[in-house]
Enzyme design. Sequence first.
Site, PDB file in Angstrom:
ATOM      1  N   ASP A 253       0.819  -1.767   0.116  1.00  0.00           N
ATOM      2  CA  ASP A 253      -0.075   0.204   0.385  1.00  0.00           C
ATOM      3  C   ASP A 253       0.730   0.960   0.096  1.00  0.00           C
ATOM      4  O   ASP A 253       1.855   1.303   0.404  1.00  0.00           O
ATOM      5  CB  ASP A 253      -0.538   0.160   1.401  1.00  0.00           C
ATOM      6  CG  ASP A 253      -2.216  -0.948   1.828  1.00  0.00           C
ATOM      7  OD1 ASP A 253      -2.048  -1.936   0.392  1.00  0.00           O
ATOM      8  OD2 ASP A 253      -2.608  -0.759   2.010  1.00  0.00           O
ATOM      9  N   HIS A 396       3.242  -2.483   3.269  1.00  0.00           N
ATOM     10  CA  HIS A 396       3.919  -0.928   2.276  1.00  0.00           C
ATOM     11  C   HIS A 396       5.159  -0.995   1.561  1.00  0.00           C
ATOM     12  O   HIS A 396       6.651  -0.820   2.206  1.00  0.00           O
ATOM     13  CB  HIS A 396       3.906   0.473   3.593  1.00  0.00           C
ATOM     14  CG  HIS A 396       2.406   0.443   4.281  1.00  0.00           C
ATOM     15  ND1 HIS A 396       2.164  -0.903   5.284  1.00  0.00           N
ATOM     16  CD2 HIS A 396       0.843   0.833   3.997  1.00  0.00           C
ATOM     17  CE1 HIS A 396       1.019  -0.367   5.850  1.00  0.00           C
ATOM     18  NE2 HIS A 396      -0.055   0.166   5.280  1.00  0.00           N
TER      19      HIS A 396
HETATM   20 ZN    ZN Z   1      -2.803   2.946   3.301  1.00  0.00          ZN
END
Ligand code: ZN
Length: 438
Positions: A253, A396
């Site tokens: 992400d 991430h």
């Molecule tokens: Zn996020």
Amino acid sequence: MNLYKYVCPFFLIGILVGCQSGIAEQGIIHHEVGEAQNELQYEDHYIVNLTYPKVNIETVDTEIQKVLGIYKEAYLQKVSSYREEEKAELNISYQSYQKESRYLSIKLNVFEHLLDTHEEVRTINYDQKSEQFIHIDDILEKGGLAQVSKLAKAHFLVNAPDECNSNQFKIAIAPVKNNFDTFVLRKDAIVFYFPSGTLFDYATSFEITYDKLADFTNLSQEEATVFVPYDDVLNEPVKNIDPNKPMVALTFDDGPTRKYTGAILDALQEHQASATFFILGSRANNAPDLLQRMVLEGNEIGNHTFSHKQLTTLSKVSIEEEINQTQEFIHNITNKYPNIIRPPYGSKNDAVMQCAQGKKLVTWTIDTQDWKHRNAETIVNMVINDIEDGDIILMHDLYASSAEAAIIMIPKLQDMGFQLVTVSELYAYGKNEAGKIM
Ligand code: ZN
């Protein structure tokens, strides 16, 4: 393939006008300067999510830290007594531009949600030659400010005729330095920002190409850098997934980031594995080559909204803007609309569900909390010890430790017998729709 090309700037005039402060222009690269840095705090009652550039000029980096520090300190003071169910939120994102290898412009978009929502724009302009911060009167000669004011007034008289009679408007459009000192120097135009409560009760912006200010500035017209759309569909890989063998989906992400997303893509390609990247619309344009590479190498791109606000604090119109702008940005670059959305922080309500318009809202089944651990070994062990067929793993592509963990994890999971597939493939092969928000 030469990804970037130059277009006639006149095509682009006017696109920005009227847009909200956080939404950037399609097609234009707007992280021209600095490496994106991220600071996240996710607490019981509040969130701090700061994204800003590190430009490696000490004066400028110090100034950015100073500005961020002021907002953060004031916000933390306010949240110390905040106990609402909805988390408070401070979200700062940025755009950065370089003009004639001399001027740097950084625009910080500040969004604060406590009991109310407050948005503002801060700009920092720096001259690398004189090594000074600059203001609008440093780049405009005598009479320039009057010309800017005149053009701005003419523009708003056409675009918002009913709102130009107020005293508020007359005061804020006057050729006074402070009225026009929130600006950035893009390659093709100066863009001025007017917060809500200045010209109008809403925030707005106005841009002037340099040719219209030729008598008042030495800055010359350059063409904005834009990218070439994706057309390599024929070379996309055909997948060979065995529906009877276990499969899991790695998801990344908040990217793309040039450094870490690239390293993760290299590892995926080396091991013929796929992953899903839930990207931010605000970052898409800055790495169109990475997005096109994701698609070309068989990965999936999901929509993680434009600017990573908690959608549950926004109006329906703003939620739609966050989702739809990002859909368009991704489509513009990759020729594909995402089928999946991951709402920031997994926050959703009825309005979010409605705005998703049939696209699947996806969360995760394993949260590595990589933003907190920042340690590759910890992240790898969390996943390896826990993983089962059908899992969706949240990471991430913002941190070195996450990229490092992915590089270790990809072959390791394959050795354990897992196929690494995209989220949509996981669903297509009938793995119980893990992580799907019903
Ligand atoms: Zn996020």
